[in-house]
Write an enzyme that holds these catalytic residues in place. Structure first.
Site, PDB file in Angstrom:
ATOM      1  N   HIS A 178       0.822  -1.212   0.000  1.00 46.10           N
ATOM      2  CA  HIS A 178       0.000   0.000   0.000  1.00 46.10           C
ATOM      3  C   HIS A 178       0.855   1.261   0.000  1.00 46.10           C
ATOM      4  O   HIS A 178       0.349   2.372   0.082  1.00 46.10           O
ATOM      5  CB  HIS A 178      -0.914  -0.028   1.241  1.00 46.10           C
ATOM      6  CG  HIS A 178      -2.112   0.855   1.146  1.00 46.10           C
ATOM      7  ND1 HIS A 178      -2.457   1.731   2.150  1.00 46.10           N
ATOM      8  CD2 HIS A 178      -3.060   1.005   0.186  1.00 46.10           C
ATOM      9  CE1 HIS A 178      -3.560   2.378   1.816  1.00 46.10           C
ATOM     10  NE2 HIS A 178      -3.950   1.959   0.635  1.00 46.10           N
ATOM     11  N   LYS A 180       3.226   4.475  -0.985  1.00 48.18           N
ATOM     12  CA  LYS A 180       3.178   5.487  -2.034  1.00 48.18           C
ATOM     13  C   LYS A 180       4.391   6.400  -1.903  1.00 48.18           C
ATOM     14  O   LYS A 180       4.559   7.068  -0.884  1.00 48.18           O
ATOM     15  CB  LYS A 180       1.916   6.344  -1.923  1.00 48.18           C
ATOM     16  CG  LYS A 180       0.634   5.634  -2.300  1.00 48.18           C
ATOM     17  CD  LYS A 180      -0.195   5.354  -1.112  1.00 48.18           C
ATOM     18  CE  LYS A 180      -1.536   4.744  -1.526  1.00 48.18           C
ATOM     19  NZ  LYS A 180      -2.282   4.224  -0.380  1.00 48.18           N
ATOM     20  N   ASP A 185      15.768  11.867  -8.420  1.00 43.80           N
ATOM     21  CA  ASP A 185      17.210  12.097  -8.267  1.00 43.80           C
ATOM     22  C   ASP A 185      17.713  11.858  -6.847  1.00 43.80           C
ATOM     23  O   ASP A 185      18.793  12.341  -6.486  1.00 43.80           O
ATOM     24  CB  ASP A 185      17.597  13.519  -8.712  1.00 43.80           C
ATOM     25  CG  ASP A 185      17.649  13.668 -10.228  1.00 43.80           C
ATOM     26  OD1 ASP A 185      17.524  12.637 -10.930  1.00 43.80           O
ATOM     27  OD2 ASP A 185      17.818  14.797 -10.715  1.00 43.80           O
ATOM     28  N   HIS A 413      -9.407  10.871   2.070  1.00 42.25           N
ATOM     29  CA  HIS A 413      -8.392   9.847   1.824  1.00 42.25           C
ATOM     30  C   HIS A 413      -7.110  10.124   2.609  1.00 42.25           C
ATOM     31  O   HIS A 413      -6.151   9.358   2.551  1.00 42.25           O
ATOM     32  CB  HIS A 413      -8.083   9.748   0.324  1.00 42.25           C
ATOM     33  CG  HIS A 413      -7.500   8.437  -0.089  1.00 42.25           C
ATOM     34  ND1 HIS A 413      -6.206   8.306  -0.519  1.00 42.25           N
ATOM     35  CD2 HIS A 413      -8.024   7.192  -0.132  1.00 42.25           C
ATOM     36  CE1 HIS A 413      -5.952   7.047  -0.820  1.00 42.25           C
ATOM     37  NE2 HIS A 413      -7.043   6.347  -0.590  1.00 42.25           N
ATOM     38  N   LYS A 415      -4.438  10.241   5.568  1.00 36.37           N
ATOM     39  CA  LYS A 415      -4.104   9.371   6.700  1.00 36.37           C
ATOM     40  C   LYS A 415      -3.005  10.071   7.490  1.00 36.37           C
ATOM     41  O   LYS A 415      -1.870  10.176   7.033  1.00 36.37           O
ATOM     42  CB  LYS A 415      -3.615   8.008   6.202  1.00 36.37           C
ATOM     43  CG  LYS A 415      -4.570   7.310   5.237  1.00 36.37           C
ATOM     44  CD  LYS A 415      -3.769   6.639   4.146  1.00 36.37           C
ATOM     45  CE  LYS A 415      -4.651   5.913   3.166  1.00 36.37           C
ATOM     46  NZ  LYS A 415      -5.500   6.812   2.361  1.00 36.37           N
ATOM     47  N   ASP A 420      -0.185  16.771  20.456  1.00 36.86           N
ATOM     48  CA  ASP A 420       0.300  17.840  21.326  1.00 36.86           C
ATOM     49  C   ASP A 420       0.863  19.036  20.563  1.00 36.86           C
ATOM     50  O   ASP A 420       1.647  19.812  21.115  1.00 36.86           O
ATOM     51  CB  ASP A 420       1.381  17.303  22.287  1.00 36.86           C
ATOM     52  CG  ASP A 420       0.844  16.243  23.232  1.00 36.86           C
ATOM     53  OD1 ASP A 420      -0.384  16.213  23.442  1.00 36.86           O
ATOM     54  OD2 ASP A 420       1.637  15.417  23.731  1.00 36.86           O
TER      55      ASP A 420
END
Length: 518
Positions: A178, A180, A185, A413, A415, A420
């Site tokens: 999952h 991404k 470079d 979508h 996450k 604090d």
């Protein structure tokens, strides 16, 4: 009747035989990783345009990473396209999904153009969503500077045989990558929640995801490169040419298609929107404000998480450790939120100890996987009873929400979490059993007041009345939703914007023993 029972018995026996054979033979049935090992290319002081632009910039902040949040889809597209155009050495791209749509084609065109300049491209995709993409992926792979590998791939590439293999290898196929990451470079990395597709980059007018990436420049990019190398060289990553014969002549056809599509009115309209975005322009012109910090790391699950009995190196352990101890505020954003008994108890315990605990997730109407919502709704009363504040994203909000999301329908979508006002996380990890135990995940952990402030502002923006319903318990302990766009707030006694059939099916699914798969 007897004949029907015989046929049913034979069918059940065949299904059991398939599953048992998969359990016993899964490792032997999985395609072998036959690709030659490779690693991230070493950094150079002034080899590429990115080197020449960033080396002096980074030298003024030794040991620190520059970071900024990219909540806007147009900005996120511009960052990827600009880094691909400036790249002169390498593009390492790791994704769960790369859609066969406008954005997918536009970014594939940028990748191909970079390869034509001599840039080495390594593209690693999870195979669960590549059905029908083999011709395009094989065409890219035919380029001498592009190599495509698939994570945990199917031997059977199409049709009923692929479905049959999914049933047979269910317990091994169920573990997906999952992650991404977009790395240019070895100097620039984009890590977060976005897959490659229209809905993630504000190009789908019917529904768009509100998502979040973090743009990184500097030392933390080396973390992302090391993670990519580990996955690329793992036994789970198989070259696509080993799964399907190459047809090099299709490369020119693909290039012609990508070039032609980029000139179409729909593509031009989208590119003009990107060019007109003030923040996208600031990003391309290096005027976007960044935060410098030595306390930024990119972390990931191991590539063979499913075969690892050592949970100490799983990302969930690292993230859970941040909830230990006393806190003044814990704010969580997760589109798929299934906290389980332990997670619910932890959040309620924090809230009862005086911590302000808030969670933003999708409403049933905004959730594109109702089964996940069924897992969440069984914990909702306990969370509210424990003092946890819950906000659910509206799918069809007022005009303000539509313009902010760029569509008539919206879905969360992002996450992330912020604790604090000091530290936080942005990545691919949903707060659910699938992210914790089945899929590999990655993301950025940071301890920086400036980044934490920006992430907290994103949380407050999402929790605002125009975008979210607030969820409460009434005096009788029943769940209710507050539409705070009116004064006094309008009270709803059932899942907002969701029809009775969807509510009924979701409630029925909540009774099934499927939580471990959510």
């Amino acid at each position: 009747m007897r004949r029907v029972m015989i046929w049913l018995g034979c069918g059940m026996f065949a299904l059991v035989l398939l599953v048992v054979s998969g359990l016993l033979l899964a490792d032997h049935l999985t395609p072998r990783a036959t690709g030659a090992p490779s690693s991230a290319l070493p950094l150079q002081p002034a080899q590429t345009p990115i080197d020449r632009e960033l080396a002096p910039y980074l030298a003024a902040h030794p040991g620190e990473t520059a970071a900024t949040l990219l909540p806007d889809g147009l900005d996120a597209f511009a960052a990827r396209a600009a880094s691909a155009r400036l790249a002169g050495r390498s593009l390492d791209l790791q994704y769960y999904m790369w859609h066969d749509d406008l954005v997918g084609h536009l970014l594939a065109r940028e990748v191909y153009a970079a390869a034509e300049r001599g840039v080495r491209v390594r593209l690693l995709l999870d195979d669960i969503n590549t059905k029908g993409l083999d011709p395009a992926l094989l065409a890219l792979d035919a380029h001498p500077n592009i190599e495509v590998r698939l994570y945990n791939p199917f031997r059977n590439r199409r049709g009923a045989w692929r479905l049959l293999e999914m049933v047979q290898r269910f317990f091994s196929v169920n573990h997906r990558m999952h992650n991404k990451a977009w790395i240019a470079d070895g100097r620039v990395a984009l890590v977060g929640g976005r897959n490659i597709g229209d809905e993630y980059f504000d190009a789908n007018r019917s529904v768009n995801f509100r998502d979040l990436d973090m743009l990184l420049l500097g030392p933390a990019v080396a973390d992302a490169s090391a993670i990519f190398d580990e996955f690329w060289n793992s036994p789970a990553a198989v070259p696509i040419e080993a799964l399907n014969p190459q047809t090099p002549q299709t490369l020119q056809a693909l290039v012609a298609q990508l070039t032609g599509e980029a000139a179409l009115p729909g593509a031009q309209a989208y590119l003009q929107r990107v060019a007109a975005s003030p923040s996208a322009q600031r990003l391309v012109n290096h005027e976007i404000p960044v935060h410098w910090s030595a306390n930024i790391v990119v972390a990931s699950d191991p590539p063979l998480k499913a075969r690892s009995g050592d949970r100490d190196h799983w990302l969930v352990q690292r993230l859970s450790a941040h909830l230990v101890g006393g806190h003044s505020e814990v704010l969580l954003i997760s589109p798929y939120f299934v906290p389980g008994k332990n997670g619910t108890a932890t959040l309620a315990r924090l809230a009862k100890a005086g911590t302000q605990v808030g969670v933003i997730t999708n409403s049933l109407a905004a959730n594109d996987v109702p089964a996940v919502h069924s897992g969440y709704e069984r914990y909702r009363p306990k969370l509210l009873e424990g003092g946890v504040q819950l906000f659910e994203i509206r799918r069809h909000g007022p005009k303000l929400a539509q313009s902010l999301f760029g569509s008539s329908g919206a879905s969360l979508h992002t996450k992330a979490f912020v604790i604090d006002g000091k530290r936080g996380f942005v990545g691919s990890f949903n707060l659910d059993p699938r992210s914790a135990n089945l899929n590999t995940e990655m993301g950025v952990l940071f301890e920086d007041a400036g980044l934490a402030h920006n992430l907290r502002e994103e949380y407050l923006w999402l929790a605002a009345p125009a975008l979210s319903y607030q969820v409460e318990e009434d005096a009788n302990g029943s769940v209710r939703w507050l539409d705070r766009t009116t004064q006094p707030p309008r009270v709803l006694d059932h899942e907002p914007d969701a029809g009775w059939w969807l509510r009924t099916i979701t409630r029925a699914m909540s009774w099934l023993p499927i939580e471990s798969q959510l």
